[in-house]
Scaffold this motif. Structure first.
Motif, PDB file in Angstrom:
ATOM      1  N   VAL A  59      -1.816  11.317   5.622  1.00 11.85           N
ATOM      2  CA  VAL A  59      -2.843  11.260   6.024  1.00 11.85           C
ATOM      3  C   VAL A  59      -2.922   9.405   5.715  1.00 11.85           C
ATOM      4  O   VAL A  59      -4.032   8.283   6.834  1.00 11.85           O
ATOM      5  CB  VAL A  59      -3.598  11.477   5.983  1.00 11.85           C
ATOM      6  CG1 VAL A  59      -5.263  11.707   6.549  1.00 11.85           C
ATOM      7  CG2 VAL A  59      -3.564  12.533   6.892  1.00 11.85           C
ATOM      8  N   GLN A  60      -3.400   9.260   4.707  1.00 13.96           N
ATOM      9  CA  GLN A  60      -4.088   7.837   3.721  1.00 13.96           C
ATOM     10  C   GLN A  60      -3.133   7.528   4.645  1.00 13.96           C
ATOM     11  O   GLN A  60      -3.732   6.370   4.696  1.00 13.96           O
ATOM     12  CB  GLN A  60      -4.186   7.630   2.564  1.00 13.96           C
ATOM     13  CG  GLN A  60      -5.231   8.917   1.853  1.00 13.96           C
ATOM     14  CD  GLN A  60      -5.258   8.867   0.421  1.00 13.96           C
ATOM     15  OE1 GLN A  60      -5.960   8.230   0.020  1.00 13.96           O
ATOM     16  NE2 GLN A  60      -4.383  10.206  -0.138  1.00 13.96           N
ATOM     17  N   ILE A  61      -2.009   6.630   4.467  1.00 10.65           N
ATOM     18  CA  ILE A  61      -0.968   5.825   5.048  1.00 10.65           C
ATOM     19  C   ILE A  61      -0.842   5.817   6.972  1.00 10.65           C
ATOM     20  O   ILE A  61      -1.551   4.588   7.038  1.00 10.65           O
ATOM     21  CB  ILE A  61       0.663   5.747   5.040  1.00 10.65           C
ATOM     22  CG1 ILE A  61       0.715   6.353   3.800  1.00 10.65           C
ATOM     23  CG2 ILE A  61       1.602   5.473   5.748  1.00 10.65           C
ATOM     24  CD1 ILE A  61       2.103   6.956   2.930  1.00 10.65           C
ATOM     25  N   LEU A  76      -4.808  -5.878  -2.512  1.00  8.77           N
ATOM     26  CA  LEU A  76      -5.422  -4.620  -1.617  1.00  8.77           C
ATOM     27  C   LEU A  76      -6.676  -5.040  -2.091  1.00  8.77           C
ATOM     28  O   LEU A  76      -7.534  -4.589  -1.023  1.00  8.77           O
ATOM     29  CB  LEU A  76      -4.332  -3.894  -2.695  1.00  8.77           C
ATOM     30  CG  LEU A  76      -2.974  -2.927  -2.458  1.00  8.77           C
ATOM     31  CD1 LEU A  76      -2.812  -1.992  -2.280  1.00  8.77           C
ATOM     32  CD2 LEU A  76      -2.766  -3.356  -1.100  1.00  8.77           C
ATOM     33  N   LEU A  77      -7.617  -5.624  -2.884  1.00  9.20           N
ATOM     34  CA  LEU A  77      -8.780  -5.230  -3.663  1.00  9.20           C
ATOM     35  C   LEU A  77      -8.744  -6.906  -2.163  1.00  9.20           C
ATOM     36  O   LEU A  77     -10.010  -6.698  -1.708  1.00  9.20           O
ATOM     37  CB  LEU A  77      -9.178  -5.709  -4.381  1.00  9.20           C
ATOM     38  CG  LEU A  77      -9.075  -4.193  -5.595  1.00  9.20           C
ATOM     39  CD1 LEU A  77      -9.116  -4.858  -7.127  1.00  9.20           C
ATOM     40  CD2 LEU A  77     -10.249  -3.521  -4.961  1.00  9.20           C
ATOM     41  N   LEU A  78      -7.788  -8.031  -2.547  1.00  8.81           N
ATOM     42  CA  LEU A  78      -8.012  -9.450  -1.992  1.00  8.81           C
ATOM     43  C   LEU A  78      -8.148  -8.753   0.089  1.00  8.81           C
ATOM     44  O   LEU A  78      -8.760  -9.409   0.350  1.00  8.81           O
ATOM     45  CB  LEU A  78      -7.181 -10.380  -2.639  1.00  8.81           C
ATOM     46  CG  LEU A  78      -7.133 -11.186  -0.912  1.00  8.81           C
ATOM     47  CD1 LEU A  78      -8.865 -11.982  -1.658  1.00  8.81           C
ATOM     48  CD2 LEU A  78      -6.654 -12.869  -2.454  1.00  8.81           C
ATOM     49  N   ILE A  79      -7.171  -8.062  -0.068  1.00  7.75           N
ATOM     50  CA  ILE A  79      -7.317  -7.407   1.803  1.00  7.75           C
ATOM     51  C   ILE A  79      -8.261  -7.349   2.207  1.00  7.75           C
ATOM     52  O   ILE A  79      -8.479  -6.768   3.214  1.00  7.75           O
ATOM     53  CB  ILE A  79      -5.790  -6.857   1.512  1.00  7.75           C
ATOM     54  CG1 ILE A  79      -4.620  -8.062   1.440  1.00  7.75           C
ATOM     55  CG2 ILE A  79      -5.442  -6.160   3.018  1.00  7.75           C
ATOM     56  CD1 ILE A  79      -2.987  -6.898   1.041  1.00  7.75           C
ATOM     57  N   PHE A 136       1.088  -1.202  -0.406  1.00 10.43           N
ATOM     58  CA  PHE A 136      -0.149  -0.219   0.074  1.00 10.43           C
ATOM     59  C   PHE A 136       0.988   1.245   0.251  1.00 10.43           C
ATOM     60  O   PHE A 136       0.210   2.307  -0.996  1.00 10.43           O
ATOM     61  CB  PHE A 136      -1.383  -0.180   1.347  1.00 10.43           C
ATOM     62  CG  PHE A 136      -2.103   1.186   1.097  1.00 10.43           C
ATOM     63  CD1 PHE A 136      -2.792   1.700   0.380  1.00 10.43           C
ATOM     64  CD2 PHE A 136      -1.121   2.400   2.625  1.00 10.43           C
ATOM     65  CE1 PHE A 136      -3.568   2.080   0.177  1.00 10.43           C
ATOM     66  CE2 PHE A 136      -2.076   3.716   2.450  1.00 10.43           C
ATOM     67  CZ  PHE A 136      -3.418   3.823   1.784  1.00 10.43           C
ATOM     68  N   LEU A 137       1.825   1.067   0.769  1.00 12.16           N
ATOM     69  CA  LEU A 137       2.991   2.029   0.954  1.00 12.16           C
ATOM     70  C   LEU A 137       3.382   2.595  -0.405  1.00 12.16           C
ATOM     71  O   LEU A 137       3.783   4.415  -0.994  1.00 12.16           O
ATOM     72  CB  LEU A 137       4.377   2.601   1.885  1.00 12.16           C
ATOM     73  CG  LEU A 137       3.359   2.343   3.739  1.00 12.16           C
ATOM     74  CD1 LEU A 137       5.421   1.603   3.867  1.00 12.16           C
ATOM     75  CD2 LEU A 137       3.477   3.563   3.101  1.00 12.16           C
ATOM     76  N   SER A 138       3.835   1.394  -1.041  1.00 10.61           N
ATOM     77  CA  SER A 138       4.448   2.164  -2.721  1.00 10.61           C
ATOM     78  C   SER A 138       3.748   1.991  -3.483  1.00 10.61           C
ATOM     79  O   SER A 138       3.806   3.127  -4.425  1.00 10.61           O
ATOM     80  CB  SER A 138       5.178   0.950  -2.701  1.00 10.61           C
ATOM     81  OG  SER A 138       4.255  -0.107  -3.595  1.00 10.61           O
TER      82      SER A 138
END
Length: 245
Positions: free
Chosen positions: A132-134, A195-198, A31-33
Motif C-alpha cells: 500500500v505504501q509503495i 528521499l528527503l531531498l526528493i 524508495f522500494l528498496s
C-alpha cells in the motif's frame, strides 16, 4: 503504428522519453528498496515486483486518460494567493509522505544502537501495508511521470512503449539496488537523505516553486560519487590493512 516504426523522429522521441522515465524512476527504486526491508527477506522481491507492476498499470491507465490528466493542472482553488490544482495537492501530499517516511527511517536507523536491532525490525510490517505504501508513492510519481510524457510526446504508442521499457529497467535494477543499499549502511543513510531531498522538491513543485531537476540530479550524482570513492577506499583497506590509514 507502422509509420511510427519507420519515422526516425519517433525513434529519437522514444529514446529521449525512455531515458527521462528511467531517470525519474531512480527515486522510486530507492524508495522500494528501503520500504521493502520491513518484510521478511524471502518476501521482499515479491513486494518490489508487485509495486512496480502496479505502477506500470497505473501509468498506462493514466496515459489513456490524457484529457483527465491535463485537467489535473487546472486551478482548483486559491489559498493565500497561491492557486492550487489537483496535481499540486497530490505532489504536496506525496512530498510530505516521503518526508515523514524518510525522517522516520532515519530516526529508527540512528536509534538502533543494539547489535542486530536493525535486523530485528525486519519483517515487522505486513506485506499488504508495504505494498500500500509503495502504491501510494507510485501514484505520486506516476502523475509526474505521465505529465512529463504528455509534455514531450503527443503519440500514445510512443509514451506507452517508453513507460513499459523504463519499468522493465526498474524491475531489472530493483534487486541489485536493494541488495547494495542493504549491504552498505552509509549508502542507506545517503539514500534516505536523497528521499528527503526528493520530498522537499515535490512539495516545492506543488507550491509552484520549481526546482530545476538538473540541480537535484547533480547533487545526487555528486554525493553518490563521493560515497563510491569511500566504498572503494574501504574495500581496498580490507584487502590491505596497511592502507586503512
Amino acid at each position: 503504428m507502422i509509420e511510427l516504426l519507420t519515422d526516425p523522429n519517433a525513434w529519437v522521441s522514444l529514446l529521449t522519453l525512455t531515458l527521462l522515465e528511467v531517470v525519474l524512476g531512480i527515486d522510486n527504486v530507492i524508495f522500494l528498496s528501503i520500504i521493502s526491508e520491513k518484510l521478511p527477506e524471502a518476501r521482499q522481491p515479491a513486494a518490489r515486483r508487485l509495486g512496480l507492476v502496479l505502477a506500470l498499470v497505473m501509468r498506462i491507465l493514466l496515459l489513456f486518460s490524457i484529457a483527465w490528466i491535463i485537467g489535473l493542472t487546472a486551478p482548483l482553488f486559491e489559498l493565500v494567493g497561491q492557486e492550487l490544482s489537483w496535481r499540486d495537492l497530490v505532489l504536496i501530499a506525496g512530498g510530505v509522505f516521503l518526508l515523514f517516511k524518510a525522517t522516520g527511517e532515519i530516526h529508527i536507523y540512528m536509534e538502533a544502537h543494539e547489535e542486530g536491532a536493525d535486523k530485528a525490525r525486519s519483517g515487522s510490517a505486513s506485506f499488504f501495508a508495504v505494498v500500500v505504501q509503495i502504491v501510494l508513492l507510485d501514484a505520486v510519481f506516476s502523475i509526474d511521470s505521465v505529465l512529463t510524457a504528455v509534455g514531450m510526446s503527443g503519440d500514445l504508442p510512443i509514451m506507452i512503449t517508453a513507460v513499459v521499457i523504463a519499468m522493465a529497467v526498474m524491475l531489472w535494477a530493483a534487486e541489485p539496488v536493494s541488495a547494495f543499499v542493504s549491504r552498505h549502511p552509509t549508502v542507506k543513510m545517503l539514500a534516505l537523505a536523497f528521499l528527503l531531498l526528493i520530498g522537499v522538491t515535490l512539495v516545492a513543485d506543488g507550491l509552484d516553486f520549481h526546482i530545476p531537476r538538473g540541480y537535484l540530479y547533480f547533487a545526487i550524482s555528486f554525493s553518490a560519487a563521493v560515497e563510491a570513492v569511500n566504498l572503494l577506499r574501504r574495500r581496498r583497506a580490507k584487502k590491505d590493512p596497511a592502507k586503512a590509514a
